[in-house]
Design a protein around this motif. Sequence first.
Motif, PDB file in Angstrom:
ATOM      1  N   TYR A 174     -24.579  14.301  20.071  1.00 31.17           N
ATOM      2  CA  TYR A 174     -24.896  14.063  18.680  1.00 31.17           C
ATOM      3  C   TYR A 174     -25.204  12.685  18.786  1.00 31.17           C
ATOM      4  CZ  TYR A 174     -23.584  12.543  13.954  1.00 31.17           C
ATOM      5  OH  TYR A 174     -23.787  11.952  12.570  1.00 31.17           O
ATOM      6  N   PHE A 175     -26.685  12.506  18.191  1.00 30.15           N
ATOM      7  CA  PHE A 175     -27.354  11.365  18.205  1.00 30.15           C
ATOM      8  C   PHE A 175     -27.213  10.859  16.661  1.00 30.15           C
ATOM      9  CE2 PHE A 175     -28.991  13.071  22.160  1.00 30.15           C
ATOM     10  CZ  PHE A 175     -29.183  12.311  22.905  1.00 30.15           C
ATOM     11  N   LEU A 176     -26.844   9.672  16.328  1.00 27.38           N
ATOM     12  CA  LEU A 176     -26.636   9.223  15.103  1.00 27.38           C
ATOM     13  C   LEU A 176     -27.769   7.497  15.173  1.00 27.38           C
ATOM     14  CD1 LEU A 176     -25.854   9.075  12.203  1.00 27.38           C
ATOM     15  CD2 LEU A 176     -23.797   8.133  12.900  1.00 27.38           C
ATOM     16  N   ASP A 177     -28.989   7.803  14.349  1.00 30.84           N
ATOM     17  CA  ASP A 177     -29.560   6.525  14.431  1.00 30.84           C
ATOM     18  C   ASP A 177     -29.825   6.223  15.847  1.00 30.84           C
ATOM     19  OD1 ASP A 177     -30.636   4.746  12.960  1.00 30.84           O
ATOM     20  OD2 ASP A 177     -29.175   3.280  12.982  1.00 30.84           O
ATOM     21  N   GLY A 178     -30.243   7.244  16.682  1.00 33.94           N
ATOM     22  CA  GLY A 178     -30.666   7.076  17.946  1.00 33.94           C
ATOM     23  C   GLY A 178     -29.558   6.940  19.235  1.00 33.94           C
TER      24      GLY A 178
ATOM     25  N   ARG B  18     -19.014   4.415  11.898  1.00 33.97           N
ATOM     26  CA  ARG B  18     -18.390   4.723  10.687  1.00 33.97           C
ATOM     27  C   ARG B  18     -18.785   3.641   9.403  1.00 33.97           C
ATOM     28  NH1 ARG B  18     -13.973   7.071  12.731  1.00 33.97           N
ATOM     29  NH2 ARG B  18     -12.634   5.633  11.989  1.00 33.97           N
ATOM     30  N   ARG B  19     -18.204   2.342   9.975  1.00 38.00           N
ATOM     31  CA  ARG B  19     -18.298   1.085   9.020  1.00 38.00           C
ATOM     32  C   ARG B  19     -19.580   0.618   8.920  1.00 38.00           C
ATOM     33  NH1 ARG B  19     -14.657  -4.187  10.029  1.00 38.00           N
ATOM     34  NH2 ARG B  19     -12.749  -3.247   9.410  1.00 38.00           N
ATOM     35  N   GLU B  20     -20.495   0.912   9.931  1.00 38.87           N
ATOM     36  CA  GLU B  20     -21.778   0.014   9.986  1.00 38.87           C
ATOM     37  C   GLU B  20     -22.836   0.997   9.163  1.00 38.87           C
ATOM     38  OE1 GLU B  20     -24.555  -1.171  13.097  1.00 38.87           O
ATOM     39  OE2 GLU B  20     -22.654  -1.867  13.657  1.00 38.87           O
ATOM     40  N   LYS B  21     -22.418   2.446   9.503  1.00 39.65           N
ATOM     41  CA  LYS B  21     -23.717   3.267   9.157  1.00 39.65           C
ATOM     42  C   LYS B  21     -23.327   4.511   7.987  1.00 39.65           C
ATOM     43  CE  LYS B  21     -26.045   2.683  13.394  1.00 39.65           C
ATOM     44  NZ  LYS B  21     -26.535   2.888  14.718  1.00 39.65           N
ATOM     45  N   ILE B  22     -21.960   4.668   7.733  1.00 39.17           N
ATOM     46  CA  ILE B  22     -21.914   5.869   6.924  1.00 39.17           C
ATOM     47  C   ILE B  22     -21.163   5.593   5.658  1.00 39.17           C
ATOM     48  CG2 ILE B  22     -20.887   8.235   6.847  1.00 39.17           C
ATOM     49  CD1 ILE B  22     -20.915   8.112   9.950  1.00 39.17           C
ATOM     50  N   GLY B  23     -21.631   6.224   4.422  1.00 38.10           N
ATOM     51  CA  GLY B  23     -20.755   5.702   3.287  1.00 38.10           C
ATOM     52  C   GLY B  23     -20.223   7.292   2.845  1.00 38.10           C
ATOM     53  N   PHE B  24     -18.805   7.330   2.708  1.00 40.02           N
ATOM     54  CA  PHE B  24     -18.311   8.793   2.297  1.00 40.02           C
ATOM     55  C   PHE B  24     -17.919   8.835   0.963  1.00 40.02           C
ATOM     56  CE2 PHE B  24     -17.298   7.721   6.940  1.00 40.02           C
ATOM     57  CZ  PHE B  24     -17.278   8.990   7.646  1.00 40.02           C
TER      58      PHE B  24
ATOM     59  N   ALA C 254     -17.019   6.284  -7.008  1.00 43.12           N
ATOM     60  CA  ALA C 254     -16.921   6.322  -5.213  1.00 43.12           C
ATOM     61  C   ALA C 254     -18.013   6.417  -4.801  1.00 43.12           C
ATOM     62  CB  ALA C 254     -16.046   7.786  -5.332  1.00 43.12           C
ATOM     63  N   LEU C 255     -18.858   6.983  -5.369  1.00 40.95           N
ATOM     64  CA  LEU C 255     -20.358   6.793  -4.757  1.00 40.95           C
ATOM     65  C   LEU C 255     -20.923   5.520  -4.775  1.00 40.95           C
ATOM     66  CD1 LEU C 255     -22.470   9.015  -4.017  1.00 40.95           C
ATOM     67  CD2 LEU C 255     -23.156   9.242  -6.463  1.00 40.95           C
ATOM     68  N   ALA C 256     -20.613   4.545  -5.764  1.00 35.49           N
ATOM     69  CA  ALA C 256     -20.915   3.204  -6.023  1.00 35.49           C
ATOM     70  C   ALA C 256     -20.286   2.237  -4.644  1.00 35.49           C
ATOM     71  CB  ALA C 256     -20.867   2.591  -7.147  1.00 35.49           C
ATOM     72  N   ARG C 257     -18.893   2.880  -4.511  1.00 34.76           N
ATOM     73  CA  ARG C 257     -18.168   2.272  -3.476  1.00 34.76           C
ATOM     74  C   ARG C 257     -18.845   2.354  -2.014  1.00 34.76           C
ATOM     75  NH1 ARG C 257     -12.205   4.500  -2.721  1.00 34.76           N
ATOM     76  NH2 ARG C 257     -13.465   6.170  -2.613  1.00 34.76           N
ATOM     77  N   ALA C 258     -19.167   3.799  -1.806  1.00 33.42           N
ATOM     78  CA  ALA C 258     -20.063   4.115  -0.546  1.00 33.42           C
ATOM     79  C   ALA C 258     -21.397   3.359  -0.561  1.00 33.42           C
ATOM     80  CB  ALA C 258     -20.258   5.612  -0.432  1.00 33.42           C
ATOM     81  N   LEU C 259     -22.010   3.224  -1.647  1.00 33.91           N
ATOM     82  CA  LEU C 259     -23.361   2.506  -1.468  1.00 33.91           C
ATOM     83  C   LEU C 259     -23.375   1.009  -1.304  1.00 33.91           C
ATOM     84  CD1 LEU C 259     -25.296   4.141  -4.393  1.00 33.91           C
ATOM     85  CD2 LEU C 259     -25.566   4.810  -1.998  1.00 33.91           C
ATOM     86  N   CYS C 260     -22.340   0.354  -1.465  1.00 36.81           N
ATOM     87  CA  CYS C 260     -22.270  -1.102  -1.780  1.00 36.81           C
ATOM     88  C   CYS C 260     -22.585  -1.834  -0.463  1.00 36.81           C
ATOM     89  CB  CYS C 260     -21.267  -1.657  -2.384  1.00 36.81           C
ATOM     90  SG  CYS C 260     -19.712  -1.569  -1.554  1.00 36.81           S
ATOM     91  N   TYR C 261     -22.262  -1.373   0.974  1.00 35.69           N
ATOM     92  CA  TYR C 261     -22.637  -1.882   2.011  1.00 35.69           C
ATOM     93  C   TYR C 261     -23.963  -1.324   2.702  1.00 35.69           C
ATOM     94  CZ  TYR C 261     -19.328   1.794   3.486  1.00 35.69           C
ATOM     95  OH  TYR C 261     -18.734   3.044   3.599  1.00 35.69           O
ATOM     96  N   SER C 262     -24.725  -0.535   1.853  1.00 36.06           N
ATOM     97  CA  SER C 262     -25.972  -0.050   2.355  1.00 36.06           C
ATOM     98  C   SER C 262     -25.733   0.915   3.694  1.00 36.06           C
ATOM     99  CB  SER C 262     -26.971  -1.278   2.472  1.00 36.06           C
ATOM    100  OG  SER C 262     -27.141  -1.852   1.158  1.00 36.06           O
ATOM    101  N   PRO C 263     -25.238   1.826   3.448  1.00 36.28           N
ATOM    102  CA  PRO C 263     -24.975   2.879   4.783  1.00 36.28           C
ATOM    103  C   PRO C 263     -26.301   3.413   5.102  1.00 36.28           C
ATOM    104  CG  PRO C 263     -24.030   3.797   3.067  1.00 36.28           C
ATOM    105  CD  PRO C 263     -24.574   2.574   2.402  1.00 36.28           C
ATOM    106  N   LYS C 264     -26.543   3.562   6.190  1.00 40.23           N
ATOM    107  CA  LYS C 264     -27.712   4.706   6.493  1.00 40.23           C
ATOM    108  C   LYS C 264     -27.727   6.080   6.224  1.00 40.23           C
ATOM    109  CE  LYS C 264     -29.783   1.777   9.710  1.00 40.23           C
ATOM    110  NZ  LYS C 264     -30.864   1.473  10.623  1.00 40.23           N
ATOM    111  N   LEU C 265     -26.481   6.463   5.952  1.00 37.59           N
ATOM    112  CA  LEU C 265     -26.191   8.033   5.674  1.00 37.59           C
ATOM    113  C   LEU C 265     -25.228   7.950   4.585  1.00 37.59           C
ATOM    114  CD1 LEU C 265     -26.267  11.092   6.288  1.00 37.59           C
ATOM    115  CD2 LEU C 265     -24.674  10.502   8.131  1.00 37.59           C
TER     116      LEU C 265
END
Length: 234
Positions: free
Chosen positions: A64-68, A83-89, A153-164
Amino acid sequence: MIVMQGISKSYPPKREEIPVPVLNDVNLRIRPGEYVAFVGPSGSGKSTLMNILGCLDTPSSGAYFLDGVDVSHLDGDALCMVRREKIGFVFQGYQLLGKLTALENVAFPLMLRGISEEERSRRAMEALRRVALDKRASHKPCELSGGQQQRVALARALCYSPKLLLCDEPTGALDEQSRDEILTTFDRLHQSGHTIVIITHDMSVAKRAMRRYIVDGGGVLEEGRSRTIDRSPV
Ligand code: ADP
Ligand code: MG
């Protein structure tokens, strides 16, 4: 962005039984900026797949390649970093903290990342604006409708600019009007360049995405395609 090659997952056997195979040879590719849905009936393996996509669990075999980066063999701490760096749940049940305002809920993950209070508020307000809830920033979850809570909840997932942005049954607990609000918000986020993956049992929700994968009996197949395995380079 996301490449899965030959991903399989079985859960360890209980007592004398044999392992439970859940996913079998999953191959797929999701590019940056795509809006993709996984749809299938209950028990088909959607949550198992979501846990692997979201780096909450690792596959039994496959890559499983995530962001290379191949994340299929990482340990718990390393997965946590990814998870912290790349994914908003976003989950079905919103999972907001009842004592905090909308703004404080959105800012919470930024606090865990050591960002200053002023900057947290600025970014949280910006994220609330993106889901058209900046005017409700000081409301607590109990003062908001289900659809509004899910947008917080969506805004919370967006606020750290996740890639996914990874959403498990995001409309599962919503009435029709709130569901439409959330789906319209996804449309807008997609238009502004976000990569969105939603997991749902509801075909009418899945239809809003650009592409669909059907999850059934351990297999994952893109809608409208016969079985082909994409072996082009990551
Ligand atoms: P869905 O989300 O589509 O309902 P799941 O991924 O939750 O499907 O479950 C798929 C199958 O895997 C089910 O048969 C379920 O019983 C089994 N399963 C899920 N989690 C576990 C687990 N931790 N241990 C054993 N079996 C599991
Ligand atoms: Mg599930």
